[in-house]
Motif scaffolding. Structure first.
Motif, PDB file in Angstrom:
ATOM      1  N   LEU A   4       0.917   1.782   1.909  1.00  0.00           N
ATOM      2  CA  LEU A   4       0.765   1.177   3.245  1.00  0.00           C
ATOM      3  C   LEU A   4       1.788   1.796   4.182  1.00  0.00           C
ATOM      4  CD1 LEU A   4      -0.145  -1.150   5.259  1.00  0.00           C
ATOM      5  CD2 LEU A   4       1.678  -2.533   4.233  1.00  0.00           C
ATOM      6  N   GLU A   5       1.343   2.154   5.380  1.00  0.00           N
ATOM      7  CA  GLU A   5       2.322   2.519   6.407  1.00  0.00           C
ATOM      8  C   GLU A   5       2.250   1.525   7.556  1.00  0.00           C
ATOM      9  OE1 GLU A   5       2.303   6.405   8.331  1.00  0.00           O
ATOM     10  OE2 GLU A   5       4.199   5.915   9.321  1.00  0.00           O
ATOM     11  N   ALA A  11      -4.996   4.241   0.637  1.00  0.00           N
ATOM     12  CA  ALA A  11      -3.952   4.133   1.648  1.00  0.00           C
ATOM     13  C   ALA A  11      -4.449   3.413   2.893  1.00  0.00           C
ATOM     14  CB  ALA A  11      -3.464   5.532   2.009  1.00  0.00           C
ATOM     15  N   LEU A  12      -3.525   2.660   3.493  1.00  0.00           N
ATOM     16  CA  LEU A  12      -3.828   1.919   4.718  1.00  0.00           C
ATOM     17  C   LEU A  12      -2.712   2.176   5.725  1.00  0.00           C
ATOM     18  CD1 LEU A  12      -5.409  -0.346   6.286  1.00  0.00           C
ATOM     19  CD2 LEU A  12      -3.903  -1.996   5.140  1.00  0.00           C
ATOM     20  N   GLY A  13      -3.109   2.468   6.951  1.00  0.00           N
ATOM     21  CA  GLY A  13      -2.123   2.622   8.025  1.00  0.00           C
ATOM     22  C   GLY A  13      -2.410   1.580   9.086  1.00  0.00           C
ATOM     23  N   ILE A  64       5.357   0.976   0.343  1.00  0.00           N
ATOM     24  CA  ILE A  64       5.230   0.685   1.778  1.00  0.00           C
ATOM     25  C   ILE A  64       6.214   1.602   2.502  1.00  0.00           C
ATOM     26  CG2 ILE A  64       5.529  -1.055   3.595  1.00  0.00           C
ATOM     27  CD1 ILE A  64       4.891  -3.225   1.532  1.00  0.00           C
ATOM     28  N   VAL A  65       5.721   2.328   3.487  1.00  0.00           N
ATOM     29  CA  VAL A  65       6.629   3.182   4.262  1.00  0.00           C
ATOM     30  C   VAL A  65       6.570   2.798   5.731  1.00  0.00           C
ATOM     31  CG1 VAL A  65       6.498   5.202   2.734  1.00  0.00           C
ATOM     32  CG2 VAL A  65       4.875   4.992   4.604  1.00  0.00           C
ATOM     33  N   GLU A 125       4.350  -5.630  -8.269  1.00  0.00           N
ATOM     34  CA  GLU A 125       5.506  -5.681  -9.146  1.00  0.00           C
ATOM     35  C   GLU A 125       6.103  -4.262  -9.190  1.00  0.00           C
ATOM     36  OE1 GLU A 125       4.481  -7.589 -12.733  1.00  0.00           O
ATOM     37  OE2 GLU A 125       6.483  -7.338 -13.557  1.00  0.00           O
ATOM     38  N   ASN A 126       7.394  -4.147  -9.036  1.00  0.00           N
ATOM     39  CA  ASN A 126       8.080  -2.846  -8.950  1.00  0.00           C
ATOM     40  C   ASN A 126       7.722  -2.045  -7.702  1.00  0.00           C
ATOM     41  OD1 ASN A 126       9.482  -3.163 -11.371  1.00  0.00           O
ATOM     42  ND2 ASN A 126       7.649  -2.540 -12.512  1.00  0.00           N
ATOM     43  N   GLY A 127       7.050  -2.680  -6.764  1.00  0.00           N
ATOM     44  CA  GLY A 127       6.711  -1.993  -5.511  1.00  0.00           C
ATOM     45  C   GLY A 127       7.973  -1.662  -4.724  1.00  0.00           C
ATOM     46  N   ILE A 128       7.858  -0.648  -3.877  1.00  0.00           N
ATOM     47  CA  ILE A 128       9.043  -0.231  -3.113  1.00  0.00           C
ATOM     48  C   ILE A 128       8.734  -0.130  -1.613  1.00  0.00           C
ATOM     49  CG2 ILE A 128      10.029   1.094  -5.023  1.00  0.00           C
ATOM     50  CD1 ILE A 128       9.101   3.617  -3.406  1.00  0.00           C
TER      51      ILE A 128
END
Ligand code: GLN
Length: 300
Positions: free
Chosen positions: A121-122, A145-147, A189-190, A240-243
């Motif tokens: 995700l952005e 991917a989702l923006g 997630i960025v 879980e363990n997402g960043i």
């Protein structure tokens, strides 16, 4: 005589120098090349080539736009980022070289999650240069991917870039005020959120303050408003363990760290840009929190 390419380069250099453009000679050459749609080689090989007065007029018009502060990218509608050329306009933040670090680090994280399909995700996708650069560097069948962006006009630029790079299948866009319209959980997630203090925007170069959207720069009173929102809302959207990987501004590391750590995240990454400024920071949810969340859900 006046219309020789070489003479025009000198005129361009003079005009830009007088208006305070730093790299005047280089910028003049780029403007001339791009206006005439010439390659570097053609440009160097035929310095004495004559150009038409119509072409001269166009070049002068573009040089004058540049003297007003309009960056070259926004005169021609393209900007190079991570070795690709992206469509840009006044509705999106100009892609910056320091943001390439965010892309590099996100790609590295992808390679760590080698074995399975990754959701990305952005937040505040803008032109799409970050998420698209990531997608172009990994296997597309491995990612969904989702923006999202609050600005329809920015989304329409991102859409053009998605088509340009043929990523319609792997990258979706959605209008959303941060997480307001986002459903589901993500592995990565960025974001390069607006992080400039409102009072500082006036002091930025005119290339930035006049030609980047205010909404893409404005981080509120302390420049930290968006980080607070992201920290609050991201919890429910991390696997879980997402960043979360975020671009931050000069001197913001301690404050941003504090915001996230207070809300139950741990900092797992801090990375300096080429100027030695900590530019990207990475967060994960603390394990203890996750265990608690599991116990809670299993009770219901
Ligand atoms: N790095 C940009 C600047 O200093 C700001 C981008 C942002 O707020 N995300 O102009």
């Amino acid at each position: 005589m006046n219309n020789l390419l070489q003479n025009l380069t000198n005129v361009g250099k003079k005009i830009l120098t007088e208006s305070g453009v730093n790299d005047a000679i280089n910028e003049a050459k780029i403007i001339i090349k791009k206006t005439l749609k010439r390659t570097e080689l053609e440009f160097i090989t035929y310095p004495n080539q004559e150009i038409t007065s119509k072409q001269r007029k166009l070049i002068l018009r573009n040089l004058i736009e540049r003297t007003k502060g309009r960056p070259i990218s926004k005169i021609f509608g393209f900007k190079e980022f991570f070795s690709n050329e992206f469509v840009v306009n006044k509705n999106v933040l100009d892609p910056r070289p320091e943001t390439e670090l965010l892309v590099e680090l996100a790609i590295k994280e992808f390679f760590e999650l080698r074995e399975r399909k990754v959701s990305l995700l952005e937040l505040g996708v803008g032109s799409g240069c970050v998420i698209i650069s990531i997608l172009l560097s990994i296997k597309k069948n491995k990612v969904s991917a989702l923006g999202v962006d609050i600005s329809d006009k920015a989304l329409s630029v991102a859409d053009k870039n998605i088509k340009k790079f043929k990523l319609e299948k792997s990258l979706k866009l959605k209008k959303s005020d941060w997480f307001s319209n986002v459903r589901g959980k993500f592995d990565i997630i960025v974001s390069n959120p607006p992080y400039v203090r409102t009072s500082e925007i006036e002091k930025l170069d005119k290339e930035v303050k006049l030609y980047d959207p205010f909404i893409a720069l404005n981080g509120g009173l302390r420049g930290l408003g968006c980080f607070e929102k992201i920290a609050r809302e991201a919890k429910c959207h991390l696997q879980e363990n997402g960043i979360i990987l975020l671009e931050i501004g000069f001197g913001q590391i301690n404050s941003v760290k504090k915001i996230f750590e207070k809300m139950g995240y741990k900092t797992f990454l801090k990375e300096k840009d080429l100027q030695g400024i900590i530019r990207v920071v990475g967060f994960k949810l603390k394990k203890t929190l996750k265990v608690k969340a599991k116990v809670l859900t299993s009770n219901f």
